[in-house]
Design a protein around this motif. Structure first.
Motif, PDB file in Angstrom:
ATOM      1  N   TYR A 108       0.926  -1.378   0.112  1.00  0.00           N
ATOM      2  CA  TYR A 108       0.208   0.138   0.080  1.00  0.00           C
ATOM      3  C   TYR A 108       0.716   1.359  -0.015  1.00  0.00           C
ATOM      4  O   TYR A 108       0.448   2.442  -0.194  1.00  0.00           O
ATOM      5  N   GLY A 109       1.963   1.197   0.316  1.00  0.00           N
ATOM      6  CA  GLY A 109       3.075   2.457   0.222  1.00  0.00           C
ATOM      7  C   GLY A 109       2.795   3.161   1.178  1.00  0.00           C
ATOM      8  O   GLY A 109       2.961   4.467   1.196  1.00  0.00           O
ATOM      9  N   LEU A 110       2.340   2.771   2.457  1.00  0.00           N
ATOM     10  CA  LEU A 110       2.160   3.437   3.492  1.00  0.00           C
ATOM     11  C   LEU A 110       2.798   3.360   4.812  1.00  0.00           C
ATOM     12  O   LEU A 110       3.606   2.165   4.922  1.00  0.00           O
ATOM     13  N   SER A 111       2.673   4.287   5.832  1.00  0.00           N
ATOM     14  CA  SER A 111       3.566   4.000   7.009  1.00  0.00           C
ATOM     15  C   SER A 111       2.703   3.041   8.173  1.00  0.00           C
ATOM     16  O   SER A 111       1.431   3.389   8.343  1.00  0.00           O
ATOM     17  N   PRO A 112       3.213   1.908   8.649  1.00  0.00           N
ATOM     18  CA  PRO A 112       2.615   0.882   9.282  1.00  0.00           C
ATOM     19  C   PRO A 112       2.416   1.633  11.014  1.00  0.00           C
ATOM     20  O   PRO A 112       1.544   1.109  11.639  1.00  0.00           O
ATOM     21  N   TRP A 113       3.078   2.830  11.128  1.00  0.00           N
ATOM     22  CA  TRP A 113       2.811   3.425  12.409  1.00  0.00           C
ATOM     23  C   TRP A 113       1.786   4.382  12.456  1.00  0.00           C
ATOM     24  O   TRP A 113       1.292   4.980  13.414  1.00  0.00           O
ATOM     25  N   GLU A 114       1.368   4.694  10.911  1.00  0.00           N
ATOM     26  CA  GLU A 114       0.038   5.490  11.030  1.00  0.00           C
ATOM     27  C   GLU A 114      -1.254   4.878  10.427  1.00  0.00           C
ATOM     28  O   GLU A 114      -2.537   5.277  10.904  1.00  0.00           O
ATOM     29  N   TYR A 115      -0.951   3.942  10.161  1.00  0.00           N
ATOM     30  CA  TYR A 115      -2.256   2.846   9.743  1.00  0.00           C
ATOM     31  C   TYR A 115      -2.351   1.588  10.076  1.00  0.00           C
ATOM     32  O   TYR A 115      -1.152   1.173  10.450  1.00  0.00           O
ATOM     33  N   LYS A 116      -3.402   0.842  10.463  1.00  0.00           N
ATOM     34  CA  LYS A 116      -3.575  -0.071  11.076  1.00  0.00           C
ATOM     35  C   LYS A 116      -4.247  -1.242  10.241  1.00  0.00           C
ATOM     36  O   LYS A 116      -5.044  -0.826   9.223  1.00  0.00           O
ATOM     37  N   ALA A 117      -4.085  -2.481  10.398  1.00  0.00           N
ATOM     38  CA  ALA A 117      -4.914  -3.459   9.649  1.00  0.00           C
ATOM     39  C   ALA A 117      -6.518  -3.115   9.409  1.00  0.00           C
ATOM     40  O   ALA A 117      -6.670  -3.594   8.110  1.00  0.00           O
ATOM     41  N   LEU A 118      -7.020  -2.831  10.406  1.00  0.00           N
ATOM     42  CA  LEU A 118      -8.468  -2.352  10.223  1.00  0.00           C
ATOM     43  C   LEU A 118      -8.598  -1.317   9.151  1.00  0.00           C
ATOM     44  O   LEU A 118      -9.827  -1.110   8.476  1.00  0.00           O
ATOM     45  N   ASP A 119      -7.748  -0.571   8.762  1.00  0.00           N
ATOM     46  CA  ASP A 119      -7.822   0.525   7.735  1.00  0.00           C
ATOM     47  C   ASP A 119      -8.026  -0.087   6.330  1.00  0.00           C
ATOM     48  O   ASP A 119      -8.193   0.649   5.366  1.00  0.00           O
ATOM     49  N   PHE A 120      -7.554  -1.321   6.366  1.00  0.00           N
ATOM     50  CA  PHE A 120      -7.747  -2.259   5.011  1.00  0.00           C
ATOM     51  C   PHE A 120      -8.794  -3.241   5.128  1.00  0.00           C
ATOM     52  O   PHE A 120      -8.350  -4.395   4.918  1.00  0.00           O
ATOM     53  N   PRO A 121     -10.201  -3.142   5.110  1.00  0.00           N
ATOM     54  CA  PRO A 121     -10.914  -3.971   5.344  1.00  0.00           C
ATOM     55  C   PRO A 121     -11.362  -5.020   4.228  1.00  0.00           C
ATOM     56  O   PRO A 121     -11.680  -6.103   4.445  1.00  0.00           O
ATOM     57  N   ALA A 122     -10.900  -4.581   3.045  1.00  0.00           N
ATOM     58  CA  ALA A 122     -11.145  -5.364   1.839  1.00  0.00           C
ATOM     59  C   ALA A 122      -9.789  -6.349   1.864  1.00  0.00           C
ATOM     60  O   ALA A 122      -9.860  -7.389   1.226  1.00  0.00           O
ATOM     61  N   ASP A 123      -8.673  -6.426   2.520  1.00  0.00           N
ATOM     62  CA  ASP A 123      -7.604  -7.317   2.599  1.00  0.00           C
ATOM     63  C   ASP A 123      -8.034  -8.517   3.214  1.00  0.00           C
ATOM     64  O   ASP A 123      -8.329  -8.560   4.414  1.00  0.00           O
ATOM     65  N   THR A 124      -7.877  -9.666   2.611  1.00  0.00           N
ATOM     66  CA  THR A 124      -8.162 -10.813   3.151  1.00  0.00           C
ATOM     67  C   THR A 124      -7.380 -11.349   4.172  1.00  0.00           C
ATOM     68  O   THR A 124      -7.615 -12.151   5.110  1.00  0.00           O
ATOM     69  N   TRP A 125      -6.338 -10.563   4.445  1.00  0.00           N
ATOM     70  CA  TRP A 125      -5.381 -11.072   5.309  1.00  0.00           C
ATOM     71  C   TRP A 125      -5.797 -10.732   6.765  1.00  0.00           C
ATOM     72  O   TRP A 125      -5.315 -11.346   7.883  1.00  0.00           O
ATOM     73  N   THR A 126      -6.724  -9.906   6.763  1.00  0.00           N
ATOM     74  CA  THR A 126      -7.026  -9.367   8.239  1.00  0.00           C
ATOM     75  C   THR A 126      -7.997 -10.192   8.879  1.00  0.00           C
ATOM     76  O   THR A 126      -8.210 -10.141  10.001  1.00  0.00           O
ATOM     77  N   ARG A 127      -8.613 -11.326   8.203  1.00  0.00           N
ATOM     78  CA  ARG A 127      -9.371 -12.258   8.710  1.00  0.00           C
ATOM     79  C   ARG A 127      -8.869 -13.085   9.930  1.00  0.00           C
ATOM     80  O   ARG A 127      -9.740 -13.574  10.508  1.00  0.00           O
ATOM     81  N   PHE A 128      -7.615 -13.306   9.846  1.00  0.00           N
ATOM     82  CA  PHE A 128      -7.260 -14.223  10.772  1.00  0.00           C
ATOM     83  C   PHE A 128      -6.054 -13.612  11.577  1.00  0.00           C
ATOM     84  O   PHE A 128      -5.304 -14.126  12.262  1.00  0.00           O
ATOM     85  N   MET A 129      -6.160 -12.220  11.777  1.00  0.00           N
ATOM     86  CA  MET A 129      -5.122 -11.561  12.482  1.00  0.00           C
ATOM     87  C   MET A 129      -5.529 -11.112  13.821  1.00  0.00           C
ATOM     88  O   MET A 129      -6.936 -11.290  13.993  1.00  0.00           O
ATOM     89  N   ARG A 130      -4.967 -11.153  14.677  1.00  0.00           N
ATOM     90  CA  ARG A 130      -5.172 -10.226  15.847  1.00  0.00           C
ATOM     91  C   ARG A 130      -4.516  -8.980  16.137  1.00  0.00           C
ATOM     92  O   ARG A 130      -3.818  -8.532  15.409  1.00  0.00           O
ATOM     93  N   TRP A 131      -5.331  -7.986  17.256  1.00  0.00           N
ATOM     94  CA  TRP A 131      -4.689  -6.923  17.271  1.00  0.00           C
ATOM     95  C   TRP A 131      -4.743  -6.030  16.009  1.00  0.00           C
ATOM     96  O   TRP A 131      -3.713  -5.386  15.540  1.00  0.00           O
ATOM     97  N   THR A 132      -5.728  -5.983  15.157  1.00  0.00           N
ATOM     98  CA  THR A 132      -5.972  -5.455  14.027  1.00  0.00           C
ATOM     99  C   THR A 132      -6.313  -3.759  14.236  1.00  0.00           C
ATOM    100  O   THR A 132      -6.407  -3.130  13.272  1.00  0.00           O
ATOM    101  N   HIS A 133      -6.492  -3.431  15.442  1.00  0.00           N
ATOM    102  CA  HIS A 133      -7.068  -2.199  15.791  1.00  0.00           C
ATOM    103  C   HIS A 133      -6.113  -1.066  16.147  1.00  0.00           C
ATOM    104  O   HIS A 133      -6.398  -0.034  16.545  1.00  0.00           O
ATOM    105  N   ARG A 134      -4.765  -1.766  15.971  1.00  0.00           N
ATOM    106  CA  ARG A 134      -3.777  -0.472  16.342  1.00  0.00           C
ATOM    107  C   ARG A 134      -2.667  -0.594  15.314  1.00  0.00           C
ATOM    108  O   ARG A 134      -2.383  -1.619  14.641  1.00  0.00           O
TER     109      ARG A 134
END
Length: 320
Positions: A108-134
């Motif tokens: 995505y070309g973005l900073s992982p310190w500014e964006y969290k997994a929940l900012d990418f709801p269409a990404d299928t990798w978020t389905r099995f992650m934990r701590w997606t809120h930070r």
């Protein structure tokens, strides 16, 4: 040495019983049949799964007790890596966070310190992650290192997971090499410690990278600039090796530094709770002390006991 091979093969196979229900590693029908049976074991036959897990632990303890008799130590270490490299990270989800933090940069070309997994709801990798809120809590050196397997993974989940596991295995081998140079008799105590094996070669925790650069800093103690650079690299992976400062200043303060690290772990556990891999913040460095020292005995026993921490999760009393 049959128990050596059987124990690690059993651990690798058993690890797939814990594959997240929202995750498909392969659509191959042969694999799917294999995975279906193991999923049933891990999620719907908890008593048998727990019995197998405890049996595996006992086998690992037996291997550990026998490891000092290995005649070809490095061959055994390499065999351990090869057998466990395909294992699924069964007892922790942290490696998925490492992968997604790097993905935020490489895809995505973005900073992982500014964006969290929940900012990418269409990404299928978020389905099995934990701590997606930070956003990411990891320092820049680790994020930088993690970009390599992320880029080489070409956006393919299973390939990227394997490469992150390979990265952890590489740092494990590096730690083994450094410990063999700094205190060779302790090599088997570190290399075949069941906690080290499960938390690095199975779960792929980043602590092994942090430990590598910390050990490298001690190994390079006579080359001050490189030693300090390695020390800061260790802190830049995860801040927890800051307790190495006294031994970096002067190698004679190794024991004092180790106790400072033990106090840090205890304080962290009191405040945040316990996880088995927290012991990796100190354990590799303890093995630089004489093998009959109190610290070696204490941390080795603690590392063995810590693996039973996973039992309530395997039983299903607690969620992973």
């Amino acid at each position: 040495q049959m128990i050596f091979v059987v124990s690690f093969l059993l651990l690798t196979v058993y690890s797939f019983s814990q594959v997240d229900l929202n995750l498909t590693l392969s659509s191959n029908p042969v694999y799917q049949s294999f995975q279906k049976q193991l999923t049933y074991l891990g999620y719907f036959n908890r008593p048998l799964s727990t019995a197998i897990y405890i049996f595996i632990l006992l086998c690992l303890f037996a291997v550990y007790a026998y490891s000092h008799k290995f005649k070809r130590i490095w061959l055994a270490i390499l065999a351990t890596v090869i057998i466990l490299l395909p294992a699924y990270p069964a007892f922790s989800h942290d490696i998925f966070n490492y992968m997604f933090d790097a993905r935020i940069v490489t895809k995505y070309g973005l900073s992982p310190w500014e964006y969290k997994a929940l900012d990418f709801p269409a990404d299928t990798w978020t389905r099995f992650m934990r701590w997606t809120h930070r956003p990411s809590v990891y320092p820049p050196v680790w994020i930088g290192i993690s970009l390599l397997p992320s880029l080489l993974g070409l956006g393919k989940f299973t390939l990227t997971l394997f490469l992150f596991k390979l990265l952890a295995a590489s740092f494990y081998l590096g730690c083994c090499k450094l410990i063999s140079k700094l205190n060779h008799p302790a090599l088997v105590l570190f290399a075949f410690n069941p906690l080290v094996i499960i938390e690095t070669l199975v779960n792929g925790h980043m602590e092994i990278a942090m430990a590598f650069f910390g050990l490298l800093a001690i190994y390079l103690s006579r080359r001050k600039l490189l030693s300090w650079l390695s020390f800061f690299a260790s802190i830049g992976i995860k801040y927890m090796t800051v307790w190495l400062l006294p031994v970096i200043i002067n190698p004679k303060y190794l024991r004092q530094s180790v106790w400072l690290g033990i106090v840090l772990v205890i304080a962290w556990v009191i405040y945040y709770g316990f996880q088995p891999w927290y012991l990796l913040w100190v354990l590799p460095f303890v093995y630089l002390l004489p093998l009959n020292s109190l610290e070696v005995k204490l941390l080795t026993l603690a590392s063995i006991a810590a693996l039973f921490w996973n039992v309530p999760f395997v039983v299903g009393l607690l969620p992973w």
